[in-house]
Design a protein around this motif. Structure first.
Motif, PDB file in Angstrom:
ATOM      1  N   GLN A   1      14.116  -2.174   5.209  1.00  0.00           N
ATOM      2  CA  GLN A   1      12.824  -1.879   5.823  1.00  0.00           C
ATOM      3  C   GLN A   1      11.903  -1.199   4.812  1.00  0.00           C
ATOM      4  O   GLN A   1      12.343  -0.680   3.791  1.00  0.00           O
ATOM      5  CB  GLN A   1      13.002  -0.967   7.043  1.00  0.00           C
ATOM      6  N   SER A   2      10.621  -1.213   5.146  1.00  0.00           N
ATOM      7  CA  SER A   2       9.626  -0.523   4.328  1.00  0.00           C
ATOM      8  C   SER A   2       9.243   0.789   5.005  1.00  0.00           C
ATOM      9  O   SER A   2       9.849   1.192   6.002  1.00  0.00           O
ATOM     10  CB  SER A   2       8.392  -1.407   4.141  1.00  0.00           C
TER      11      SER A   2
ATOM     12  N   ARG B   1       6.168   1.264   6.228  1.00  0.00           N
ATOM     13  CA  ARG B   1       4.977   1.018   7.030  1.00  0.00           C
ATOM     14  C   ARG B   1       5.122   1.686   8.406  1.00  0.00           C
ATOM     15  O   ARG B   1       6.101   1.473   9.124  1.00  0.00           O
ATOM     16  CB  ARG B   1       4.738  -0.480   7.208  1.00  0.00           C
TER      17      ARG B   1
ATOM     18  N   TYR C   1      12.903  -0.781   0.868  1.00  0.00           N
ATOM     19  CA  TYR C   1      12.937  -2.193   0.497  1.00  0.00           C
ATOM     20  C   TYR C   1      11.670  -2.607  -0.236  1.00  0.00           C
ATOM     21  O   TYR C   1      11.722  -3.360  -1.220  1.00  0.00           O
ATOM     22  CB  TYR C   1      13.129  -3.038   1.761  1.00  0.00           C
ATOM     23  N   HIS C   2      10.523  -2.125   0.198  1.00  0.00           N
ATOM     24  CA  HIS C   2       9.265  -2.489  -0.435  1.00  0.00           C
ATOM     25  C   HIS C   2       9.190  -1.961  -1.866  1.00  0.00           C
ATOM     26  O   HIS C   2       8.695  -2.648  -2.766  1.00  0.00           O
ATOM     27  CB  HIS C   2       8.093  -1.941   0.384  1.00  0.00           C
TER      28      HIS C   2
ATOM     29  N   ALA D   1      11.798  -3.925  -4.116  1.00  0.00           N
ATOM     30  CA  ALA D   1      11.272  -5.251  -4.444  1.00  0.00           C
ATOM     31  C   ALA D   1      10.140  -5.148  -5.464  1.00  0.00           C
ATOM     32  O   ALA D   1      10.074  -5.936  -6.425  1.00  0.00           O
ATOM     33  CB  ALA D   1      10.784  -5.944  -3.173  1.00  0.00           C
ATOM     34  N   GLY D   2       9.241  -4.176  -5.292  1.00  0.00           N
ATOM     35  CA  GLY D   2       8.149  -4.012  -6.237  1.00  0.00           C
ATOM     36  C   GLY D   2       8.632  -3.648  -7.633  1.00  0.00           C
ATOM     37  O   GLY D   2       8.128  -4.171  -8.637  1.00  0.00           O
TER      38      GLY D   2
ATOM     39  N   ILE E   1       5.239  -4.162   2.359  1.00  0.00           N
ATOM     40  CA  ILE E   1       5.888  -5.072   1.418  1.00  0.00           C
ATOM     41  C   ILE E   1       4.860  -6.046   0.858  1.00  0.00           C
ATOM     42  O   ILE E   1       4.080  -6.641   1.599  1.00  0.00           O
ATOM     43  CB  ILE E   1       7.034  -5.839   2.108  1.00  0.00           C
ATOM     44  N   ASN E   2       4.867  -6.221  -0.459  1.00  0.00           N
ATOM     45  CA  ASN E   2       3.985  -7.163  -1.125  1.00  0.00           C
ATOM     46  C   ASN E   2       4.769  -7.848  -2.239  1.00  0.00           C
ATOM     47  O   ASN E   2       5.199  -7.216  -3.202  1.00  0.00           O
ATOM     48  CB  ASN E   2       2.758  -6.447  -1.697  1.00  0.00           C
ATOM     49  N   PHE E   3       4.961  -9.156  -2.094  1.00  0.00           N
ATOM     50  CA  PHE E   3       5.696  -9.908  -3.098  1.00  0.00           C
ATOM     51  C   PHE E   3       4.780 -10.600  -4.101  1.00  0.00           C
ATOM     52  O   PHE E   3       5.275 -11.274  -5.008  1.00  0.00           O
ATOM     53  CB  PHE E   3       6.578 -10.972  -2.424  1.00  0.00           C
TER      54      PHE E   3
ATOM     55  N   MET F   1       1.027  -2.802  -4.750  1.00  0.00           N
ATOM     56  CA  MET F   1       2.466  -3.057  -4.787  1.00  0.00           C
ATOM     57  C   MET F   1       3.198  -1.740  -4.985  1.00  0.00           C
ATOM     58  O   MET F   1       2.854  -0.958  -5.888  1.00  0.00           O
ATOM     59  CB  MET F   1       2.823  -4.041  -5.903  1.00  0.00           C
TER      60      MET F   1
END
Length: 304
Positions: free
Chosen positions: A69-70, A72, A84-85, A88-89, A243-245, A252
């Motif tokens: 999870q992020s 947010r 998680y965000h 991933a970043g 989250i920003n991919f 990000m």
């Protein structure tokens, strides 16, 4: 009389040799003790840091939501959410940085070792690499900001962060690759040249595979060098709790900026997330290094 006189120098020589041997043994013991003491002294702050980070952040890592999870909708007063965000970043930024830095660093090292050989261009490249090695991360970030944002008018995105990190990773990869390539025996190059193999094919088929494990180690050390940088992220990559991919659009998150975001809060949920994010970053770098060792060992086994 002559026998006695001839025996005396021999005995004195043996005594001197024995004294020298004992002196060397004493010096060896003293040096060993000093080195072991310095090693133990250097381990104290490292062990202290690792224990502090692990003891204060490990309990959040056991929560599955931390990895899926992020943040947010999560405030400093509420517990929950995950990293998680930010994970991933950080990985996206590091991968994009490596895609640019590794070819530049490896090919630059190959030029310095195999083609430059102390020429004017090689000396200029080596001098510029030495300058880049000492550049602070915030200076690299400001340079990319002036170029990417001010001059070209692009936004503050993850790709801009990767460009600034390239300036920090290239010198590490290039220098370590250069040292590893210099360790490759010249006999291998000469044997390949004696068989009529072109130089470029010798480098590709002989030199690089021989030094592959060292090159991988240099790349991992370069990634470890940039994974914890914060200044480029603060200047070029604003933090977001979602989250920003897409590294070319939008804000990000990354683990260093997540740590910086939560460290300013005094409430316990934010403090716990700060320590957990720090531990996650340490584990991420550790996993990357273990993967690098596994790849290098697998390559060495295949070469045999």
């Amino acid at each position: 009389m002559s026998a006695l006189s001839s025996a005396r120098p021999s005995g004195s020589h043996l005594d001197l040799t024995g004294n020298r041997s004992r002196g060397r043994a004493v010096r060896n013991v003293v040096a060993t003790v000093l080195v072991a003491a310095c090693f133990a002294l250097a381990l104290v702050p490292l062990a202290w840091i690792l224990w502090t980070v692990a003891s204060k952040g490990f309990h959040l890592l056991l929560d599955p939501n931390w990895w899926g999870q992020s943040q947010r909708g999560i405030t400093s007063r509420t517990a929950g959410g995950g990293a998680y965000h930010a994970i991933a970043g950080s990985l996206i930024t590091a991968v994009m940085c490596a895609l640019v830095s590794v070819p530049i660093g490896v090919f630059g090292a190959i030029y310095l070792v195999e083609y430059g050989r102390g020429g004017p261009l090689a000396r200029a490249v080596s001098f510029m690499v030495d300058i880049l090695t000492g550049i602070p991360s915030i200076v690299a970030a400001l340079f990319i900001y002036a170029l990417w944002v001010t001059l070209f008018g692009f936004g503050r995105v993850g790709f801009a962060v990767s460009l600034s990190l390239v300036l920090l990773m290239v010198p590490t990869v290039l220098r370590l690759t250069e040292e590893v390539l210099r360790l490759v025996p010249n006999e291998l190059r000469e044997a390949s040249a004696a068989l009529g193999v072109p130089r470029w094919k010798t480098i590709l088929k002989v030199v690089v595979p021989t030094a592959f494990s060292g090159i991988v180690t240099g790349v991992m050390l370069g990634l470890a060098r940039i994974m914890g940088e914060t200044a480029p992220l603060l200047i070029l990559g604003p933090y977001t709790s979602g989250i920003n991919f897409n590294p070319f659009a939008g804000n990000m998150a990354a683990l260093p900026t997540m740590i910086n975001q939560d460290r300013t809060e005094s409430l316990q949920p934010a403090v716990d997330r700060t320590w957990a994010a720090a531990l996650t970053l340490v584990l991420l770098v550790l996993v990357l290094n273990l993967l690098a060792r596994a790849v290098a060992r697998f390559s060495a086994v295949r070469k045999r």
